[in-house]
Design an enzyme around this catalytic site. Structure first.
Site, PDB file in Angstrom:
ATOM      1  N   GLU A   1      -0.671  -5.261   8.423  1.00 31.36           N
ATOM      2  CA  GLU A   1      -0.545  -6.282   7.363  1.00 31.36           C
ATOM      3  C   GLU A   1       0.921  -6.436   6.947  1.00 31.36           C
ATOM      4  O   GLU A   1       1.415  -7.557   6.773  1.00 31.36           O
ATOM      5  CB  GLU A   1      -1.394  -5.895   6.138  1.00 31.36           C
ATOM      6  CG  GLU A   1      -1.301  -6.942   5.040  1.00 31.36           C
ATOM      7  CD  GLU A   1      -1.874  -6.493   3.703  1.00 31.36           C
ATOM      8  OE1 GLU A   1      -2.939  -5.855   3.691  1.00 31.36           O
ATOM      9  OE2 GLU A   1      -1.239  -6.783   2.679  1.00 31.36           O
TER      10      GLU A   1
ATOM     11  N   SER B   1      -8.171   5.288   8.621  1.00 32.25           N
ATOM     12  CA  SER B   1      -8.202   4.336   7.512  1.00 32.25           C
ATOM     13  C   SER B   1      -7.354   4.795   6.322  1.00 32.25           C
ATOM     14  O   SER B   1      -7.647   5.821   5.698  1.00 32.25           O
ATOM     15  CB  SER B   1      -9.661   4.133   7.069  1.00 32.25           C
ATOM     16  OG  SER B   1      -9.697   3.588   5.780  1.00 32.25           O
TER      17      SER B   1
HETATM   18  S1  SF4 Z   1      -8.996  -5.378   1.214  1.00 30.98           S
HETATM   19 FE1  SF4 Z   1     -10.357  -6.748   2.294  1.00 30.98          FE
HETATM   20  S2  SF4 Z   1     -10.648  -8.504   0.920  1.00 30.98           S
HETATM   21 FE2  SF4 Z   1      -8.846  -7.378   0.225  1.00 30.98          FE
HETATM   22  S3  SF4 Z   1      -7.119  -8.343   1.232  1.00 30.98           S
HETATM   23 FE3  SF4 Z   1      -7.705  -6.654   2.538  1.00 30.98          FE
HETATM   24  S4  SF4 Z   1      -9.153  -7.539   3.986  1.00 30.98           S
HETATM   25 FE4  SF4 Z   1      -8.949  -8.979   2.300  1.00 30.98          FE
END
Ligand code: SF4
Length: 294
Positions: free
Chosen positions: A130, A225
């Site tokens: 991300e 995770s």
């Molecule tokens: S935790 Fe889940 S809902 Fe929140 S930004 Fe990440 S993928 Fe999206």
């Protein structure tokens, strides 16, 4: 004996949507390539692979041609979209809408201040998919800060604008903001955006409450995770009798407490990447082991 499965544990909506997208593509019978694990959970990845999904890495993406490739909920930097286009790949974009919005905000900030000496800071884990996607919105210029200490490397005489990876703990983000605020030179702009996803942030206080309610906790998550690690740490803080397992097959009789089962209250919970069926399998396994012991 009471066994309760936490109803707020399990996949967040971003992961649910990504899996639904993968399943609907797989139903059409064509091979589907997923760039990176669709979710940090080996069993779920295996389940989808059995249906025809192939998990590939970035090296393999370079040699893929005219195929369908799924971008998972974490999102991708613009360079990955460009590469996919160059190779004639069809993109199945399962980037979570929350991440897409964050990418857009960072991109807009970068464009608005391009060429200025502004530090765009991303509070997140270096190298995380991300975060790579977020840094990509700034042509690699954003500064990634992983810990509070790393904020010492910023230049407080120049404007700073901070964003956060969606899964960072809220309290850590607030501490970072307070530290930067206290160091900024007078009159220099400092902006911050709380971009933490509430699907995750709200689970921390909830899971602590859940862990306190029970004698023993079995926490299920994949070992990779980061969300699993953070939530498990919270469980352990609230209830030291918390055990981390990846799936029901790891659960042995020795792990079960040695006091009378009739008086026990066991809680089962997990990360945003833990499927509900895994938590149910742990419940079944506990019941089977207890039955064997009797
Ligand atoms: S935790 Fe889940 S809902 Fe929140 S930004 Fe990440 S993928 Fe999206």
């Amino acid at each position: 004996m009471i066994i309760e499965i936490d109803d707020q544990s399990g996949f967040c909506f971003g992961v649910v949507k990504a899996i639904q997208k993968a399943e609907s593509e797989l139903q059409e019978g064509h091979p589907l390539y997923c760039l990176g694990d669709i979710v940090h959970n080996t069993s779920e990845v295996r389940r989808l692979e059995e249906k025809g999904m192939y998990t590939i890495d970035y090296t393999a993406l370079h040699s893929l041609n005219k195929a369908k490739v799924l971008f998972r909920a974490h999102g991708e930097p613009p360079s990955t979209y460009q590469l996919a286009q160059q190779q004639g790949l069809t993109i199945v974009d399962a980037t979570c809408p929350v991440v897409l919005q964050l990418q857009k905000s960072i991109r807009n900030t970068y464009k608005k201040h391009r060429g200025e000496a502004r530090q765009i800071v991303i509070f997140g884990k270096k190298g995380h998919a991300e975060v790579n996607g977020l840094v990509g919105q700034t042509e690699g210029k954003a500064i990634v800060i992983e810990t509070l200490e790393e904020a010492d490397l910023l230049n407080y005489n120049l404007p700073i604008e901070v964003f956060s990876q969606t899964t960072k703990p809220l309290a850590d983000f607030q501490r970072l903001v307070a530290k930067i605020k206290s160091r900024m030179a007078s009159g220099v702009e400092f902006l911050f955006h709380d971009t933490i996803c509430r699907q995750v942030a709200l689970r921390l206080p909830h899971i602590a409450e859940f862990a306190r309610k029970h004698d023993y906790i079995f926490f299920i998550a994949g070992k990779k995770s980061s969300n699993g690690k953070a939530l498990f740490a919270e469980c352990q803080k609230a209830n030291p009798r918390s055990l981390f397992i990846s799936n029901s097959s790891e659960l042995t009789l020795e792990m079960l407490p040695k006091i009378s089962y009739d008086k026990l209250s066991i809680g089962i919970c997990g990360a945003t990447s833990t499927p509900r069926y895994q938590m149910e399998a742990v419940k079944d396994r506990i019941l089977t082991l207890v039955h064997q012991k009797k």
